[in-house]
Design a protein around this motif. Sequence first.
Motif, PDB file in Angstrom:
ATOM      1  N   GLY A   1      42.634 -12.352  94.768  1.00 25.78           N
ATOM      2  CA  GLY A   1      43.455 -12.684  93.591  1.00 25.78           C
ATOM      3  C   GLY A   1      43.960 -14.355  94.013  1.00 25.78           C
ATOM      4  N   VAL A   2      43.996 -14.563  95.337  1.00 19.89           N
ATOM      5  CA  VAL A   2      44.212 -16.079  95.586  1.00 19.89           C
ATOM      6  C   VAL A   2      42.901 -16.844  95.142  1.00 19.89           C
ATOM      7  CG1 VAL A   2      44.774 -17.657  97.279  1.00 19.89           C
ATOM      8  CG2 VAL A   2      45.979 -15.342  97.414  1.00 19.89           C
ATOM      9  N   PHE A   3      41.949 -16.424  95.565  1.00 19.74           N
ATOM     10  CA  PHE A   3      40.665 -17.226  95.399  1.00 19.74           C
ATOM     11  C   PHE A   3      40.521 -17.359  93.640  1.00 19.74           C
ATOM     12  CE2 PHE A   3      36.118 -16.207  93.809  1.00 19.74           C
ATOM     13  CZ  PHE A   3      35.873 -17.310  94.245  1.00 19.74           C
ATOM     14  N   LEU A   4      40.648 -16.278  93.156  1.00 19.14           N
ATOM     15  CA  LEU A   4      40.399 -16.129  91.596  1.00 19.14           C
ATOM     16  C   LEU A   4      41.432 -17.095  90.827  1.00 19.14           C
ATOM     17  CD1 LEU A   4      39.727 -12.533  90.589  1.00 19.14           C
ATOM     18  CD2 LEU A   4      38.246 -14.401  90.407  1.00 19.14           C
ATOM     19  N   GLY A   5      42.436 -17.007  91.367  1.00 21.82           N
ATOM     20  CA  GLY A   5      43.575 -18.105  90.657  1.00 21.82           C
ATOM     21  C   GLY A   5      43.241 -19.335  90.751  1.00 21.82           C
ATOM     22  N   PHE A   6      42.783 -19.802  92.063  1.00 24.33           N
ATOM     23  CA  PHE A   6      42.247 -21.281  92.306  1.00 24.33           C
ATOM     24  C   PHE A   6      41.087 -21.456  91.520  1.00 24.33           C
ATOM     25  CE2 PHE A   6      45.878 -21.474  95.063  1.00 24.33           C
ATOM     26  CZ  PHE A   6      46.303 -22.772  94.975  1.00 24.33           C
ATOM     27  N   ALA A   7      40.335 -20.528  91.465  1.00 29.14           N
ATOM     28  CA  ALA A   7      39.021 -20.642  90.692  1.00 29.14           C
ATOM     29  C   ALA A   7      39.022 -21.083  89.303  1.00 29.14           C
ATOM     30  CB  ALA A   7      37.875 -19.609  91.037  1.00 29.14           C
ATOM     31  N   PHE A   8      40.095 -20.130  88.700  1.00 28.64           N
ATOM     32  CA  PHE A   8      40.548 -20.436  87.194  1.00 28.64           C
ATOM     33  C   PHE A   8      41.017 -21.560  86.985  1.00 28.64           C
ATOM     34  CE2 PHE A   8      40.415 -15.428  86.977  1.00 28.64           C
ATOM     35  CZ  PHE A   8      39.407 -15.393  86.388  1.00 28.64           C
ATOM     36  N   LEU A   9      41.827 -22.231  88.056  1.00 29.57           N
ATOM     37  CA  LEU A   9      42.818 -23.411  87.790  1.00 29.57           C
ATOM     38  C   LEU A   9      41.776 -24.552  88.003  1.00 29.57           C
ATOM     39  CD1 LEU A   9      45.081 -24.982  87.605  1.00 29.57           C
ATOM     40  CD2 LEU A   9      45.423 -24.717  90.242  1.00 29.57           C
ATOM     41  N   PHE A  10      40.470 -24.458  89.004  1.00 31.81           N
ATOM     42  CA  PHE A  10      39.398 -25.222  88.887  1.00 31.81           C
ATOM     43  C   PHE A  10      38.744 -25.620  87.951  1.00 31.81           C
ATOM     44  CE2 PHE A  10      35.181 -26.616  90.510  1.00 31.81           C
ATOM     45  CZ  PHE A  10      35.531 -27.815  91.147  1.00 31.81           C
ATOM     46  N   LEU A  11      38.405 -24.454  87.217  1.00 32.40           N
ATOM     47  CA  LEU A  11      37.624 -24.548  85.881  1.00 32.40           C
ATOM     48  C   LEU A  11      38.428 -24.981  84.909  1.00 32.40           C
ATOM     49  CD1 LEU A  11      35.849 -21.065  85.919  1.00 32.40           C
ATOM     50  CD2 LEU A  11      34.977 -23.435  86.261  1.00 32.40           C
ATOM     51  N   GLN A  12      39.877 -24.928  84.818  1.00 27.59           N
ATOM     52  CA  GLN A  12      40.476 -25.543  83.810  1.00 27.59           C
ATOM     53  C   GLN A  12      40.697 -27.004  84.035  1.00 27.59           C
ATOM     54  OE1 GLN A  12      41.476 -23.442  81.063  1.00 27.59           O
ATOM     55  NE2 GLN A  12      41.816 -25.458  80.158  1.00 27.59           N
ATOM     56  N   GLY A  13      40.772 -27.491  85.150  1.00 27.45           N
ATOM     57  CA  GLY A  13      40.873 -28.813  85.653  1.00 27.45           C
ATOM     58  C   GLY A  13      39.579 -29.334  85.189  1.00 27.45           C
ATOM     59  N   ILE A  14      38.350 -29.033  85.361  1.00 29.94           N
ATOM     60  CA  ILE A  14      37.231 -29.641  85.008  1.00 29.94           C
ATOM     61  C   ILE A  14      37.210 -29.939  83.417  1.00 29.94           C
ATOM     62  CG2 ILE A  14      34.906 -29.365  84.553  1.00 29.94           C
ATOM     63  CD1 ILE A  14      34.636 -27.968  87.131  1.00 29.94           C
ATOM     64  N   ALA A  15      37.954 -28.656  82.564  1.00 27.67           N
ATOM     65  CA  ALA A  15      38.028 -28.768  81.187  1.00 27.67           C
ATOM     66  C   ALA A  15      38.804 -29.910  80.642  1.00 27.67           C
ATOM     67  CB  ALA A  15      38.313 -27.499  80.584  1.00 27.67           C
ATOM     68  N   SER A  16      39.925 -29.968  81.602  1.00 27.10           N
ATOM     69  CA  SER A  16      41.082 -31.042  81.217  1.00 27.10           C
ATOM     70  C   SER A  16      40.615 -32.348  81.650  1.00 27.10           C
ATOM     71  CB  SER A  16      42.142 -30.674  82.262  1.00 27.10           C
ATOM     72  OG  SER A  16      43.323 -31.719  82.076  1.00 27.10           O
ATOM     73  N   VAL A  17      39.703 -32.732  82.496  1.00 31.70           N
ATOM     74  CA  VAL A  17      39.058 -33.991  83.042  1.00 31.70           C
ATOM     75  C   VAL A  17      38.067 -34.413  81.787  1.00 31.70           C
ATOM     76  CG1 VAL A  17      37.566 -35.138  84.585  1.00 31.70           C
ATOM     77  CG2 VAL A  17      39.419 -34.065  85.421  1.00 31.70           C
ATOM     78  N   LEU A  18      37.388 -33.240  81.399  1.00 28.94           N
ATOM     79  CA  LEU A  18      36.240 -33.540  80.322  1.00 28.94           C
ATOM     80  C   LEU A  18      37.049 -33.884  78.904  1.00 28.94           C
ATOM     81  CD1 LEU A  18      33.566 -30.673  81.112  1.00 28.94           C
ATOM     82  CD2 LEU A  18      33.558 -33.435  81.715  1.00 28.94           C
ATOM     83  N   ASN A  19      37.996 -33.135  78.745  1.00 34.51           N
ATOM     84  CA  ASN A  19      39.041 -33.386  77.579  1.00 34.51           C
ATOM     85  C   ASN A  19      39.691 -34.960  77.586  1.00 34.51           C
ATOM     86  OD1 ASN A  19      39.674 -32.421  75.142  1.00 34.51           O
ATOM     87  ND2 ASN A  19      41.304 -30.873  76.072  1.00 34.51           N
ATOM     88  N   ALA A  20      39.933 -35.296  78.812  1.00 35.25           N
ATOM     89  CA  ALA A  20      40.436 -36.605  78.969  1.00 35.25           C
ATOM     90  C   ALA A  20      39.298 -37.592  78.633  1.00 35.25           C
ATOM     91  CB  ALA A  20      41.189 -36.647  80.396  1.00 35.25           C
ATOM     92  N   ILE A  21      38.231 -37.654  79.256  1.00 36.10           N
ATOM     93  CA  ILE A  21      37.121 -38.341  78.802  1.00 36.10           C
ATOM     94  C   ILE A  21      36.921 -38.517  77.355  1.00 36.10           C
ATOM     95  CG2 ILE A  21      34.740 -38.753  79.114  1.00 36.10           C
ATOM     96  CD1 ILE A  21      35.286 -37.450  82.136  1.00 36.10           C
ATOM     97  N   GLN A  22      36.750 -37.195  76.804  1.00 38.24           N
ATOM     98  CA  GLN A  22      36.758 -37.462  75.085  1.00 38.24           C
ATOM     99  C   GLN A  22      37.792 -38.211  74.633  1.00 38.24           C
ATOM    100  OE1 GLN A  22      36.488 -33.252  74.405  1.00 38.24           O
ATOM    101  NE2 GLN A  22      34.025 -33.591  74.009  1.00 38.24           N
ATOM    102  N   THR A  23      39.126 -37.951  75.068  1.00 36.72           N
ATOM    103  CA  THR A  23      40.048 -38.552  74.382  1.00 36.72           C
ATOM    104  C   THR A  23      39.934 -40.217  74.498  1.00 36.72           C
ATOM    105  OG1 THR A  23      41.592 -36.877  74.504  1.00 36.72           O
ATOM    106  CG2 THR A  23      42.710 -38.677  74.289  1.00 36.72           C
ATOM    107  N   ILE A  24      39.672 -40.593  75.798  1.00 42.65           N
ATOM    108  CA  ILE A  24      39.400 -41.814  76.155  1.00 42.65           C
ATOM    109  C   ILE A  24      38.628 -42.517  75.263  1.00 42.65           C
ATOM    110  CG2 ILE A  24      38.902 -43.477  77.892  1.00 42.65           C
ATOM    111  CD1 ILE A  24      40.608 -41.501  79.729  1.00 42.65           C
ATOM    112  N   ARG A  25      37.336 -42.088  75.091  1.00 44.69           N
ATOM    113  CA  ARG A  25      36.252 -42.421  74.356  1.00 44.69           C
ATOM    114  C   ARG A  25      36.257 -42.421  72.984  1.00 44.69           C
ATOM    115  NH1 ARG A  25      30.965 -39.155  76.602  1.00 44.69           N
ATOM    116  NH2 ARG A  25      30.640 -40.400  78.578  1.00 44.69           N
ATOM    117  N   LYS A  26      37.431 -41.827  72.205  1.00 49.30           N
ATOM    118  CA  LYS A  26      37.828 -41.975  71.123  1.00 49.30           C
ATOM    119  C   LYS A  26      38.133 -43.275  70.512  1.00 49.30           C
ATOM    120  CE  LYS A  26      38.722 -37.113  70.134  1.00 49.30           C
ATOM    121  NZ  LYS A  26      39.741 -36.150  70.140  1.00 49.30           N
ATOM    122  N   LYS A  27      37.826 -43.690  69.442  1.00 49.80           N
ATOM    123  CA  LYS A  27      38.131 -45.142  69.071  1.00 49.80           C
ATOM    124  C   LYS A  27      39.505 -45.038  67.970  1.00 49.80           C
ATOM    125  CE  LYS A  27      33.951 -47.216  69.835  1.00 49.80           C
ATOM    126  NZ  LYS A  27      33.802 -48.435  70.454  1.00 49.80           N
TER     127      LYS A  27
END
Length: 165
Positions: free
Chosen positions: A139-165
């Motif tokens: 359960g501890v492993f899964l919790g951090f795995a889901f958080l890690f995946l959401q962190g990647i999505a958040s970083v990618l989302n941030a990159i998209q926002t920064i790239r927008k004009k």
Amino acid sequence: MEKFIALVNVLNEKVGQFFSWSAVALVILISSEVLMRYAFNTSIIWLAELETYFFVFIFLIAAGYAFKHNKHVRVDLFYDTFSEKRKAWVNLIGGVFFLLPWSGIVVWYTFQFAYRSFEIGEKSAQPGGLPMLWILKFGVFLGFAFLFLQGIASVLNAIQTIRKK
């Protein structure tokens, strides 16, 4: 990139919705234990241990869900006043330098920890305790795995926002 972000968002949404019911179970468990302790002067060890399992389900496995909805702990002293691009930069820097490395390390080590527990059939050290301690550790492993995946999505989302004009 869009598909990955959408997939992670849907995954964490479903996980969060599913484990949100753990809060109801935890309230029932704690109420039952308190009633037994004060009304009948007795306690059942597996019931007390089960509370820990549900705590992990709520607060760790659903961590990605909380992060997705910005319900995590954050010091918003200045962040709330930032523009969307500036918030994206904060999210990008925070994600790349803090969230992803930390959660990645925790994912790596907790998987090994949980897998060893599973291999040896680890159970509670308490007499009358729960027989499968590895469930809690996974359960501890899964919790951090889901958080890690959401962190990647958040970083990618941030990159998209920064790239927008």
